[in-house]
Design a protein around this motif. Sequence first.
Motif, PDB file in Angstrom:
ATOM      1  N   SER A 126       1.100   3.991  -2.834  1.00 41.30           N
ATOM      2  CA  SER A 126       0.765   5.382  -2.477  1.00 41.30           C
ATOM      3  C   SER A 126       1.791   6.363  -3.013  1.00 41.30           C
ATOM      4  O   SER A 126       1.426   7.427  -3.533  1.00 41.30           O
TER       5      SER A 126
ATOM      6  N   SER B  35      -9.510   4.278   3.493  1.00 47.97           N
ATOM      7  CA  SER B  35      -8.242   4.892   3.057  1.00 47.97           C
ATOM      8  C   SER B  35      -8.443   6.006   2.027  1.00 47.97           C
ATOM      9  O   SER B  35      -7.808   7.066   2.109  1.00 47.97           O
TER      10      SER B  35
ATOM     11  N   THR C  32      -9.870   9.152   3.626  1.00 48.00           N
ATOM     12  CA  THR C  32      -8.877   9.763   4.523  1.00 48.00           C
ATOM     13  C   THR C  32      -7.841  10.542   3.713  1.00 48.00           C
ATOM     14  O   THR C  32      -7.476  11.677   4.066  1.00 48.00           O
ATOM     15  N   THR C  33      -7.386   9.927   2.606  1.00 45.70           N
ATOM     16  CA  THR C  33      -6.384  10.591   1.760  1.00 45.70           C
ATOM     17  C   THR C  33      -6.928  11.896   1.197  1.00 45.70           C
ATOM     18  O   THR C  33      -6.248  12.938   1.206  1.00 45.70           O
TER      19      THR C  33
ATOM     20  N   LEU D 115      -5.346  -0.606   0.822  1.00 49.77           N
ATOM     21  CA  LEU D 115      -4.814  -1.697   1.633  1.00 49.77           C
ATOM     22  C   LEU D 115      -5.067  -3.057   0.972  1.00 49.77           C
ATOM     23  O   LEU D 115      -4.500  -4.062   1.391  1.00 49.77           O
TER      24      LEU D 115
ATOM     25  N   SER E 131      -7.004   1.939  -5.743  1.00 48.36           N
ATOM     26  CA  SER E 131      -6.547   2.407  -4.440  1.00 48.36           C
ATOM     27  C   SER E 131      -7.327   3.599  -3.922  1.00 48.36           C
ATOM     28  O   SER E 131      -7.575   3.709  -2.719  1.00 48.36           O
TER      29      SER E 131
ATOM     30  N   SER F 273      -9.606   1.221  -2.091  1.00 44.31           N
ATOM     31  CA  SER F 273      -9.081   0.551  -0.910  1.00 44.31           C
ATOM     32  C   SER F 273      -7.622   0.207  -1.165  1.00 44.31           C
ATOM     33  O   SER F 273      -7.288  -0.831  -1.728  1.00 44.31           O
TER      34      SER F 273
ATOM     35  N   ALA G 125       0.839  -1.211   0.000  1.00 46.47           N
ATOM     36  CA  ALA G 125       0.000   0.000   0.000  1.00 46.47           C
ATOM     37  C   ALA G 125       0.873   1.261   0.000  1.00 46.47           C
ATOM     38  O   ALA G 125       0.579   2.230  -0.707  1.00 46.47           O
TER      39      ALA G 125
ATOM     40  N   GLY H 142      -2.295   9.390   4.151  1.00 49.80           N
ATOM     41  CA  GLY H 142      -3.635   8.800   4.151  1.00 49.80           C
ATOM     42  C   GLY H 142      -3.610   7.337   4.557  1.00 49.80           C
ATOM     43  O   GLY H 142      -4.495   6.867   5.294  1.00 49.80           O
ATOM     44  N   VAL H 143      -2.578   6.610   4.087  1.00 46.16           N
ATOM     45  CA  VAL H 143      -2.456   5.189   4.434  1.00 46.16           C
ATOM     46  C   VAL H 143      -2.228   5.036   5.937  1.00 46.16           C
ATOM     47  O   VAL H 143      -2.898   4.236   6.608  1.00 46.16           O
TER      48      VAL H 143
ATOM     49  N   SER I 185      -5.384   6.090   7.912  1.00 43.63           N
ATOM     50  CA  SER I 185      -6.508   5.153   7.781  1.00 43.63           C
ATOM     51  C   SER I 185      -6.236   3.871   8.574  1.00 43.63           C
ATOM     52  O   SER I 185      -7.149   3.271   9.125  1.00 43.63           O
ATOM     53  N   TYR I 186      -4.934   3.457   8.651  1.00 45.26           N
ATOM     54  CA  TYR I 186      -4.581   2.253   9.410  1.00 45.26           C
ATOM     55  C   TYR I 186      -4.748   2.508  10.915  1.00 45.26           C
ATOM     56  O   TYR I 186      -5.381   1.738  11.630  1.00 45.26           O
TER      57      TYR I 186
END
Lengths: 270, 263
Positions: free
Chosen positions: A17, A244, A247-248, A125, A191, A123, A13, A233-234, A237-238
């Motif tokens: 990204s 994700s 959030t980004t 992830l 993504s 997504s 991810a 963002g990754v 979000s985690y």
Amino acid sequence: MFEMLSFEFIQRALIASVIIGLVCSIIGVFVILRNLTFIGAGTSHAAFAGVTLGYLINYNPLSFAIVFSLLTVWIVGYLNLKGYLKLDASVGIFYSLTMALAVLFIGLMKVYNAEVYGYLFGSILSVTKGDLAIILILGLAVLSLVYLFFKEFHFITFDEEMAQASGIAAGWLSFLLLTMIALTIVISLKSVGAILVFALIVTPAAAAYQLTFSMIRMFLYSAVIGITASVGGVFLSYWLDLPSGATTVLFVSAMFFLSLIFSPKRGYIS
Amino acid sequence: MSNNVIIRFSHATIAYQRRTALTDINLEIFQGEFVGIIGPNGSGKTTMLKSILGLIRPTHGSVQIFDCACHKLRCRHKAKIGYIPQKGQIDPNFPVTVMETVMMGRYSSIGLLRRPSNDDRELVKHALREVEMDGYADAPLGHLSGGQQQRVLIARALVQQPEVLLMDEPTTGIDTPTQYSIIRLISNLQKNLKLTVLLVTHDINMISPYVDRMALINTQLHAIGAPADVLNEKTLTAIYGKQVVVTTKGGGTYVIVGDYHYV
């Protein structure tokens, strides 16, 4: 933090990204400066229609996304070049046409397919090794083309008629640029998602536009903002267990509003 | 000025956006000549320049430059034509510096997949000196005044090392003293660099002391010759559709169009 980096899906991810953040933000500079913002929105929906057709007939969805998005930018570009229809009007038609096709294809599936909706909202992830390879190859292809034709793209972005008059193949390069926008959207689709991908193209470049009067610096700032937002963002979000893509986009939008405040062109604070 | 024909219109009829803009034009422009193209709005002046650039091809007849059909020009020919289009409003925030703008004039000579060399950078600096803008190389283009921007666009055309300069209303939107300084600059460059210049304008009085010939067009070519020959009240009144007074002062010929004091 280091524990999270040990997961293979997180590593994939993060690599995705960085590449997507870089490619989207670089191509976004041309999108902003050539007033092509709406074409990105239309193309991402066309790519989504291609994905749904792929799932419907059980064939590689990404290849259909490429075909649908390329056909959209080429037809829209041709109609504009020939003066048959203004760009925003033809993009508007394709935007609704391809969304209608996507809804139709989803309806024909009869059963709920969660993966399709993954392409709508994104997504990062869930990016696989295969996805990462495609992102890497197409991303490098787009960046290489920007590097090779940088001065020509710069010229047609500033003054297309003058570029054409002085012997630059402006029409051909405009179609190449549209093709690169379409490919950028395709590699970002899984993504970030069809609805949000556009933000990753437009917002870093729009933020960079606020901060400089130099084209080279605009590319640099846009790339830094794009990569920071997509990698940030990754992580967010985690840690916060949030979607994700959303959030980004919220992260990069916050950076845009900061750039407005600190812009030397606006002078609210500087 | 020599007797070599650089640009030749032969019975050229040219349509722009499906409308005939120029009909049966016969015109020869000689090497080293300064020609002003005048006429009312929509008379085909800009179309004339675009046909020379090969951006529009004639529906009948031919337009040639350097003995080549304009719509078939190769890059090496196009590089010899400096073009200064009508200056639209330049976005003051567009990220481009003066140096970058002028360098664009070198791009077709540099060719695909190559980067500007030190020689190209020297040519840009030289062109900026020619237009007296050498102190502004790193300035954002959008921060300059209209007259300064026009000088930069002239430098962009000069950096191509052209033989022909095509200029479309280069003094539009600029205050009067600056307009005169721009025209004087163009005239000096034309003489010093032995350029062939075609200049489209509405400012008849401004260019008449500087040009060798004037072409009066309104879809057709109505007159071509020295300013004193072209600028006559009967022809101009017929073309502009308003009362025109032509007067002379200090050896110059001046035109007053539609001024109520004279009607």
